[in-house]
Design an enzyme around this catalytic site. Structure first.
Site, PDB file in Angstrom:
ATOM      1  N   LYS A  83       1.045  -1.002   0.101  1.00 39.55           N
ATOM      2  CA  LYS A  83       0.160   0.023  -0.159  1.00 39.55           C
ATOM      3  C   LYS A  83       0.954   1.326  -0.086  1.00 39.55           C
ATOM      4  CE  LYS A  83      -2.617  -0.553   3.592  1.00 39.55           C
ATOM      5  NZ  LYS A  83      -1.737  -1.886   4.051  1.00 39.55           N
ATOM      6  N   LYS A 108      -1.375   9.912   6.539  1.00 37.64           N
ATOM      7  CA  LYS A 108      -1.716   8.619   7.028  1.00 37.64           C
ATOM      8  C   LYS A 108      -2.405   8.941   8.345  1.00 37.64           C
ATOM      9  CE  LYS A 108      -0.177   4.174   7.773  1.00 37.64           C
ATOM     10  NZ  LYS A 108      -0.104   2.906   6.937  1.00 37.64           N
ATOM     11  N   ASP A 144       5.413   6.139   7.672  1.00 38.29           N
ATOM     12  CA  ASP A 144       5.141   5.903   6.346  1.00 38.29           C
ATOM     13  C   ASP A 144       5.181   7.187   5.653  1.00 38.29           C
ATOM     14  OD1 ASP A 144       4.757   3.163   6.310  1.00 38.29           O
ATOM     15  OD2 ASP A 144       2.686   3.262   6.558  1.00 38.29           O
ATOM     16  N   ALA A 180      -4.353   1.638   7.355  1.00 36.39           N
ATOM     17  CA  ALA A 180      -3.372   0.595   7.909  1.00 36.39           C
ATOM     18  C   ALA A 180      -4.126  -0.506   7.757  1.00 36.39           C
ATOM     19  CB  ALA A 180      -3.366   1.035   9.406  1.00 36.39           C
ATOM     20  N   GLY A 181      -3.532  -1.596   7.039  1.00 37.83           N
ATOM     21  CA  GLY A 181      -3.839  -2.966   6.829  1.00 37.83           C
ATOM     22  C   GLY A 181      -5.009  -2.869   5.837  1.00 37.83           C
TER      23      GLY A 181
END
Length: 203
Positions: A14, A31, A42, A98-99
């Site tokens: 990602k 983020k 990130d 996230a994820g």
């Protein structure tokens, strides 16, 4: 253009795909939740990998590299959806989750709830591995169930023809397909090269 980048799982690229899209669209980056790696987040990566990217501060910065709800509990904090507000910018904005979609932010809120709260279309990152068809179709179904527009299906790297055909056959005509070539190295030169090779198509 504002887009929430999510994925069919964890560690499928990602952040690399977000960097390529930031470079391609000349976008800003945000983020909302960073769990772990606070020394090299990130946002730090995007600043290093792309040209003149404005990265907005994370709403939640958590020390433990784990699911956000677990990381928050370890620090005795509660992640509340109402705490998240989109940064104000006139430029395109790439927001990276996230994820995957059902990663918990708390015991009763998930990443998909954050996408819904921010009222953003989604870009779903898919990478080839055994099980990716199942994870892709379930993710597309979850977005559809919440009436979250799947703006882009993002194919990260190469795919067997049979895998790509089934996944792409499950999206609607409103969804465009972004193909990002395999990025050889997380270096600005390779991110820029991938952005130049990126293709956007429709079914």
């Amino acid at each position: 253009m504002k887009l929430f980048i999510t994925g069919i799982g964890t560690e499928i690229g990602k952040t690399v795909c977000s960097a390529v899209l930031v470079q391609y669209f000349k976008a800003d980056y945000w983020k909302p939740v960073q769990s772990g790696d606070l020394h090299y987040t990130d946002s730090h990566k995007l600043e290093a990998w792309t040209d003149s990217t404005k990265c907005y501060p994370e709403t939640c910065r958590l020390k433990l590299a784990a699911s956000p709800h677990q990381s928050a509990r370890a620090e005795n904090v509660q992640i509340n959806l109402d705490d998240f507000q989109l940064p104000e910018t006139d430029r395109p904005l790439i927001v990276e989750g996230a994820g995957g979609l059902m990663v918990p932010l708390s015991d009763n809120s998930f990443m998909i709830d954050l996408i819904e709260k921010l009222n953003l279309p989604a870009g779903l990152v898919v990478r080839d591995y055994l099980g990716c068809i199942n994870h892709s179709l379930l993710s597309i179904m979850a977005l559809r169930q919440r009436n979250i527009k799947l703006e882009y299906l993002i194919l990260n790297g190469s795919f067997p023809e049979d895998t790509e055909r089934v996944i792409c056959g499950f999206i609607g005509k409103e969804t465009k397909i972004i193909r990002i070539p395999e990025v050889e190295s997380t270096d600005k030169k390779y991110i820029k090269a991938a952005a130049k090779q990126l293709t956007i198509t429709k079914l």
